[in-house]
Structure formats: structure tokens, C-alpha cells
Enzyme design. Structure first.
Site, PDB file in Angstrom:
ATOM      1  N   ARG A   1       0.830  -1.211   0.000  1.00  0.00           N
ATOM      2  CA  ARG A   1       0.000   0.000   0.000  1.00  0.00           C
ATOM      3  C   ARG A   1       0.869   1.266   0.000  1.00  0.00           C
ATOM      4  O   ARG A   1       0.524   2.268   0.630  1.00  0.00           O
ATOM      5  CB  ARG A   1      -0.947  -0.012   1.204  1.00  0.00           C
TER       6      ARG A   1
ATOM      7  N   ARG B   1      -3.082   6.699   1.446  1.00  0.00           N
ATOM      8  CA  ARG B   1      -3.586   7.921   2.089  1.00  0.00           C
ATOM      9  C   ARG B   1      -2.589   8.613   3.006  1.00  0.00           C
ATOM     10  O   ARG B   1      -2.810   9.741   3.410  1.00  0.00           O
ATOM     11  CB  ARG B   1      -4.856   7.583   2.892  1.00  0.00           C
TER      12      ARG B   1
ATOM     13  N   ARG C   1      -6.714  11.663  -5.239  1.00  0.00           N
ATOM     14  CA  ARG C   1      -7.984  10.981  -4.938  1.00  0.00           C
ATOM     15  C   ARG C   1      -9.142  11.983  -4.938  1.00  0.00           C
ATOM     16  O   ARG C   1     -10.232  11.696  -5.426  1.00  0.00           O
ATOM     17  CB  ARG C   1      -7.853  10.281  -3.586  1.00  0.00           C
TER      18      ARG C   1
ATOM     19  N   ASP D   1      -7.275  -2.523  -6.936  1.00  0.00           N
ATOM     20  CA  ASP D   1      -7.924  -3.090  -5.754  1.00  0.00           C
ATOM     21  C   ASP D   1      -8.163  -4.573  -6.000  1.00  0.00           C
ATOM     22  O   ASP D   1      -8.378  -4.984  -7.138  1.00  0.00           O
ATOM     23  CB  ASP D   1      -9.264  -2.374  -5.505  1.00  0.00           C
TER      24      ASP D   1
ATOM     25  N   TYR E   1     -15.585 -11.826   0.292  1.00  0.00           N
ATOM     26  CA  TYR E   1     -16.295 -10.573  -0.020  1.00  0.00           C
ATOM     27  C   TYR E   1     -17.533 -10.848  -0.880  1.00  0.00           C
ATOM     28  O   TYR E   1     -18.578 -10.223  -0.698  1.00  0.00           O
ATOM     29  CB  TYR E   1     -15.369  -9.604  -0.763  1.00  0.00           C
TER      30      TYR E   1
END
Length: 354
Positions: free
Chosen positions: A27, A31, A40, A77, A154
Site C-alpha cells: 500500500r 492515504r 484521490r 484493488d 467478499y
């Protein structure tokens, strides 16, 4: 394609000699970087950022402009594959990913298409091609996918879960149905990863984020089996170079020997596994990637440096180690602390490669 100026990462994965231990960070485009947050915001939402190749390229390259990293990883993703199967992926603020149409019945599973990677997932391949062009041979590009078990959780739960009770109940009570779903996901993942290699990915990683939630027997049957199947069908050479494959089961430290037997080139380790023990256990069969606790980056630069030194020392002399965190970097990290880690690994590891 241009020649690689820095192939330290690929060499380490193949246990070939290197001058120092390579490092990249799970990652690493994320962020914690103010420039990522700005891009973003420009994109408007996460899926637009993922599905716009120029923006995905922009954020992929941002950490490389700041830090002396040895690899780039495609910004995407793990849920792009189930999204392309038509499950209606969306993100709720503070709640993570959700699917409008979870998969629960035999009919649901039989109706799932295997997505064409150059069609429904063409935006990912366009991003890979764009990133490779912009990298211009500076460092290798890693492509990736979620593991079949992780994606299934998921798809069946309809989003994130703490217990995976619906998915596990399917595995317990309707194992044939669970295997039908996992087989279809595996087929999709093979096609997706091979397309990434054709588009320019130079190494591949499979993220088995939730494999560690399973019992040993269930892990072997419902997770490891499918990763082994995928590894056997991947394109392992392209552009005159080997394409190494990394398998990472978070919480999978007790199964390292079994994972090493899949035919992969490297194992990702989370921070709960002793890397010295892992090296003794898997010997020369595979390289190891990891495995600093991501929270270490909250500590002072001196502590970060000390902890990096401990992991390097624990792995010891010789190639076959790619330094990384034991899981993804968290949004609260000071980018200067990342710089400390990257520079410390390069500086302190040279002594182990003489």
C-alpha cells in the site's frame, strides 16, 4: 521495453546475488501521502481513481518520487475481479467495500462470468501499460490479485466481515458449492494475472488476506489448493526474464512449508512470524518478503532504524530477502518515517551481501 536500471527486487525474489536488500511497501501508494489524497480528491471517488489509467499511474509513481523504493506496485484493488463479474461493487464511507448482489446459491455461482481481462478489466491493463511506459525501466512493476478464498469471502458476505460466517458455513455445509465458486474465481484470477504480465507486469503477488482465518485443514482445502492451481498456470517468463510469484497469507505463518511447496518463488510474511525461523523452515526453496509490523512506523526514526536492523540481522547473510511491512502501511504514518525505513534498509543491509 527498456532495460531495467534497478532489478534488485527481481533478483532477490529469485535468490540471485544483490548488493543490498531491496524494499517496497504494501500500500505504498496510499492515504499517508498528501499527494495521493490530492489525486484521490481530483478523481472524486476510489473506483474512479482505480479505473482511470492516467490517475492510477499518477498515484503508483508518487511514492517512487519520494522514496528510493526498489519496485512499483500497480495501483488497483483486489475487488476489481468480482466487480467485473457483475456483483455491483460500491464503497460506503467508513464501512469499506460492499456488493449489491452477493453470491449465495448454485444459480448465483453458475451465472458468474469469467471476465475478459482486456474487456471488462481493460482499464487495469491500460494502467499497467501506462505505468510501465512512465517507469521507463527505473524499477520493476508488480501486478497482483486477491486469492480465490479472500475474494470469495467478499463475494459471499457481500462486503467485509469479522467472522466470515456465511462463507465458512457454505464451505462446511455445501463444500461442492464452495469449490464451484473458488474454481470459477481461480480461472478468473489466472486470466487476469496473465493479462497483467502480457501488459507489462514483471512480478506477481497474490494477497490471501483472509486465509489465516481458516483452520489448518480448511486452509489447505479452500485456500492453498487454489493458490497452487493458479501458480501452476501463470506465465512465468516474459520479455526474456522470469516473472517471479509471491504468495502472502496474512496469519499463515504456521503453513509456510506448505505454501513453499506450491511452486511460488517467494512467501510474504506478516509480523507475527520470526523471519529467522521462517528461513530455517523453508531453506533455499523460496525467497521471503517482509516483515516489519506496520505500526513500527509510528515510532521515532531511531526505533524504526533499530527495528529494521533486527529484521535484517534475523534474516542474515545472502540474497532471498525482500524487505517489506507485514501488511499494508496505515494512513496515519508520517512520510518522513517511511524515508527513514527505506534509507536504513539500503544502508544497513549492504553488510549482508558481501
Amino acid at each position: 521495453m527498456s532495460e531495467l536500471k534497478n532489478d534488485r527486487f527481481l533478483r532477490a525474489l529469485l535468490k540471485q546475488p544483490v548488493d543490498r536488500t531491496p524494499i517496497w511497501i504494501m500500500r505504498q501508494a496510499g492515504r499517508y501521502l498528501p499527494e495521493y489524497r490530492a489525486t484521490r480528491e481530483k478523481a472524486g471517488d476510489f473506483m474512479t481513481l482505480c479505473s482511470t489509467p492516467d490517475l492510477a499511474c499518477e498515484v503508483t509513481l508518487q511514492p517512487l518520487e519520494r522514496f528510493d523504493l526498489d519496485a512499483a506496485i500497480l495501483f488497483s484493488d483486489i475487488l476489481t475481479v468480482p466487480d467485473a463479474m457483475g456483483l455491483g461493487l460500491y464503497f460506503e464511507e467508513g464501512e469499506g467495500p460492499k456488493f449489491e448482489r452477493p453470491v449465495r446459491t448454485e444459480k448465483d455461482i453458475k451465472n458468474l462470468p469469467v471476465p475478459d481481462p482486456e474487456d471488462e478489466l481493460g482499464y487495469v491493463m491500460d494502467a499497467v501499460r501506462t505505468i510501465r511506459r512512465e517507469l521507463n525501466g527505473s524499477v520493476p512493476l508488480i501486478g497482483f490479485s486477491g486469492s480465490p478464498w479472500t475474494l470469495a469471502t467478499y463475494m459471499v458476505e457481500g462486503g467485509s466481515s469479522k467472522t466470515f460466517s456465511t462463507t465458512k458455513t457454505m464451505a462446511f455445509e455445501q463444500p461442492k458449492l464452495a469449490h464451484l465458486l473458488l474454481s470459477k474465481i481461480s480461472e478468473s484470477v489466472v486470466s487476469y494475472l496473465n493479462a497483467q504480465v502480457a501488459a507489462g507486469a514483471q512480478a506477481l503477488m497474490i494477497f490471501d488476506t483472509w486465509g489465516g482465518s481458516l483452520s489448518p485443514q480448511m486452509y489447505k482445502e479452500f485456500s492453498l489448493h487454489y493458490m497452487r492451481d493458479i501458480v501452476s498456470k501463470l506465465t512465468r517468463e516474459n520479455d526474456g526474464r522470469k516473472v517471479p510469484v509471491i504468495l502472502f497469507t496474512k496469519g499463515g505463518g504456521q503453513w509456510l512449508s506448505d505454501i513453499a511447496d506450491t511452486g511460488c518463488d517467494a512467501l510474504g510474511l506478516d509480523w507475527t512470524t520470526d523471519i529467522a525461523l521462517a528461513r530455517r523452515q523453508v531453506g533455499d526453496r523460496v525467497a521471503l518478503q517482509g516483515n516489519m509490523d506496520p505500526t513500527t512506523l509510528c515510532a521515532s526514526p531511531d526505533i524504526i532504524r533499530q527495528e529494521a536492523a533486527k529484521i535484517l540481522k534475523a534474516y542474515g547473510n545472502g540474497s532471498g530477502h525482500v524487505f517489506n511491512l507485514g501488511h499494508g502501511i496505515t494512513p496515519d504514518i508520517n512520510p518522513e518515517h517511511v524515508k527513514t525505513l527505506v534509507d536504513s534498509v539500503h544502508e544497513l543491509s549492504a553488510q549482508y551481501h558481501k
